[in-house]
Design an enzyme around this catalytic site. Structure first.
Site, mmCIF file in Angstrom:
data_model
loop_
_atom_site.group_PDB
_atom_site.id
_atom_site.type_symbol
_atom_site.label_atom_id
_atom_site.label_comp_id
_atom_site.label_asym_id
_atom_site.label_seq_id
_atom_site.Cartn_x
_atom_site.Cartn_y
_atom_site.Cartn_z
ATOM 1 N N SER A 152 0.829 -1.192 0.000
ATOM 2 C CA SER A 152 0.000 0.000 0.000
ATOM 3 C C SER A 152 0.870 1.251 0.000
ATOM 4 O O SER A 152 1.694 1.450 -0.889
ATOM 5 C CB SER A 152 -0.958 -0.036 1.199
ATOM 6 O OG SER A 152 -1.898 1.008 1.116
ATOM 7 N N ASP A 177 0.034 -3.866 -4.251
ATOM 8 C CA ASP A 177 -1.068 -2.913 -4.427
ATOM 9 C C ASP A 177 -0.654 -1.507 -3.980
ATOM 10 O O ASP A 177 -1.183 -0.976 -2.996
ATOM 11 C CB ASP A 177 -2.307 -3.369 -3.659
ATOM 12 C CG ASP A 177 -3.595 -2.912 -4.340
ATOM 13 O OD1 ASP A 177 -3.580 -2.691 -5.554
ATOM 14 O OD2 ASP A 177 -4.631 -2.789 -3.648
ATOM 15 N N HIS A 244 -7.865 -5.020 -1.018
ATOM 16 C CA HIS A 244 -6.555 -4.360 -0.887
ATOM 17 C C HIS A 244 -5.562 -5.272 -0.175
ATOM 18 O O HIS A 244 -4.426 -5.455 -0.627
ATOM 19 C CB HIS A 244 -6.749 -3.058 -0.120
ATOM 20 C CG HIS A 244 -5.563 -2.144 -0.146
ATOM 21 N ND1 HIS A 244 -4.827 -1.889 -1.288
ATOM 22 C CD2 HIS A 244 -4.974 -1.408 0.844
ATOM 23 C CE1 HIS A 244 -3.857 -1.043 -1.009
ATOM 24 N NE2 HIS A 244 -3.921 -0.747 0.269
#
Length: 431
Positions: A152, A177, A244
């Site tokens: 992230s 991601d 996610h």
């Protein structure tokens, strides 16, 4: 009164409620900590003190072994030092069960708490600058097999690590991601991109929501299309957060998966949206075991629950035997393959309402994105579709019929080997 340099630098910070913007700080930074795990201290973390020089650091007196590969793990926004709250220490356990590694966690949670996303984005620069100091000490010790894994917002930190290294280029960065908010319009100096390491591989699982849709690395794997993940629906489930965090779950499983995550190439995301990237026999593996020479964009399907890996689709019992490779002429197509996807019910076709038309004798995709090579005698033991060798058409006019717009072989090369193009909606580049 505390008069240390760190305290003096902290006085320049901007603080609004729980949110803190690190301004003008130097490294080492008390708010950025490093913890190492090895097979000698699997359960007991050891704190690393990293300073401007090796003499002021405790690297040589720690469990760190420069002969072993090093994995540096960087968490994201509103998290602790572990990559995902759902996977507190499993990444460490999987790696140490696989081989001897130096597993180093970067803990910058003080600078990335919730609900302070804006300040956390700003503080990625400070986290990256100090983590670069860690990499420099590792290199000084003789350790150059360094792999940085970020999730992230933590996947954007390696960009700043790379920018702060003077005489060393990172061998590999893995972005799980990478965060999208506030990075949509960021330049190359402020986001993860292929120039940050010799090899950058990226997994996309929640694109256009919390993760980026655009390509960020030498190779980008779009898991189940890269936006929503199967199994992330139902009551009491945050679908966005679930999708996610699947990036960390997929990568974790890839470390020792007996099947692996295998994907097929696609020239661009636009082609995927149009349904023009069907599975092919050209498969490459994603995750920890990805080959460093992999380039391009790839699509991967997974299970909706763990274990997620499906392995190679060509290994399925019904697909494990070759079809006879007999030369066949290209048939006339009464339905344009693109229109087949735009107009699935045929309302735009000339034969709608039962008007007579040429009978469709084959599937729309047959002989459109593939070809029929001349017959080659095969051994009885050669029964794997993955071992098929590509050969040219017997006659040159077949190539012209196949794709009159541009050179088919250049297009096929781009399709299978991939092209580095951050424009996800760009058409395939033919040199």
């Amino acid at each position: 009164m505390n008069t240390t340099p760190a305290a003096a630098a902290a006085n320049r910070d901007i603080t609004i409620g729980p949110c803190k913007w690190a301004i003008g700080r130097r490294c080492p930074d008390a708010d950025i900590k490093y913890y190492i795990y090895t097979r000698h201290n699997i359960m007991d973390r050891q704190c690393l003190h990293i300073a401007e020089t090796m003499d002021k650091s405790n690297l040589t007196s720690s469990y760190f072994n420069p002969r072993h590969p090093t994995k540096i793990l960087i968490h994201g926004y509103n998290s602790d030092m572990f990559l995902s709250p759902a996977l507190p220490a499993q990444m460490r356990d999987e790696y140490l069960a696989k081989d001897d590694y130096n597993i180093i966690y970067v803990d910058w949670s003080v600078l990335s708490p919730g609900p302070c996303y804006i300040s956390a984005v700003h503080n990625t620069r400070q986290a990256g600058a100090c983590a670069a100091q860690l990499v420099e000490r590792l290199v000084e010790s003789g350790n150059t097999d360094i792999h940085i894994i970020g999730f992230s917002l933590g996947a954007q930190v390696p960009n700043y690590i790379a920018r702060n290294l003077n005489n060393f280029k990172l061998p590999r960065i893995t972005g799980l991601d990478p965060a999208m908010p506030l990075f949509i319009t960021a330049g190359l100096n402020d986001k993860l991109d292929p120039s940050d390491a010799d090899f950058v591989d990226v997994m996309h699982t929640n694109a256009m929501v919390q993760g980026k849709l655009e390509r960020c690395g030498h190779v980008d794997f779009y898991m189940n299309g890269g936006i929503n993940q199967p199994g992330c629906t139902g009551w009491m489930i945050n679908a966005f957060a679930c999708s996610h965090q699947r990036a960390t779950a997929y990568y974790l499983e890839s470390i020792r998966s007996p099947k692996g995550f295998w994907g097929w190439a696609c020239s661009s995301y636009l082609y995927y949206l149009l349904g023009m990237c069907p599975p092919t026999n050209f498969l490459l593996e994603a995750g920890d075991n990805v080959r460093a020479g992999t380039r391009g964009m790839f699509l991967i399907d997974t299970n909706d629950t763990s274990p997620y890996a499906l392995g190679k689709w060509t290994d399925l019992p019904t697909l494990g035997v070759k079809r006879p490779r007999l030369p066949q002429p290209l048939p006339l197509q009464s339905v344009d393959p693109l229109m087949q996807h735009i107009d699935q019910f045929g309302k735009l076709a000339g034969n709608f309402n039962n008007k007579p038309d040429t009978a469709q004798t084959s599937q729309p995709y047959e002989h459109w994105t593939s070809y029929s090579p001349p017959f080659i005698a095969e051994s009885a033991s050669d029964d794997s579709v993955e071992e098929q060798d590509s050969v040219e058409f017997a006659e040159a006019e077949h190539r012209e019929q196949l794709h009159p717009a541009f050179n088919w072989w250049s297009y096929r090369h781009n399709l299978t080997t991939g092209i580095i193009d951050n424009d996800i909606f760009g058409l395939p580049v033919v040199n």
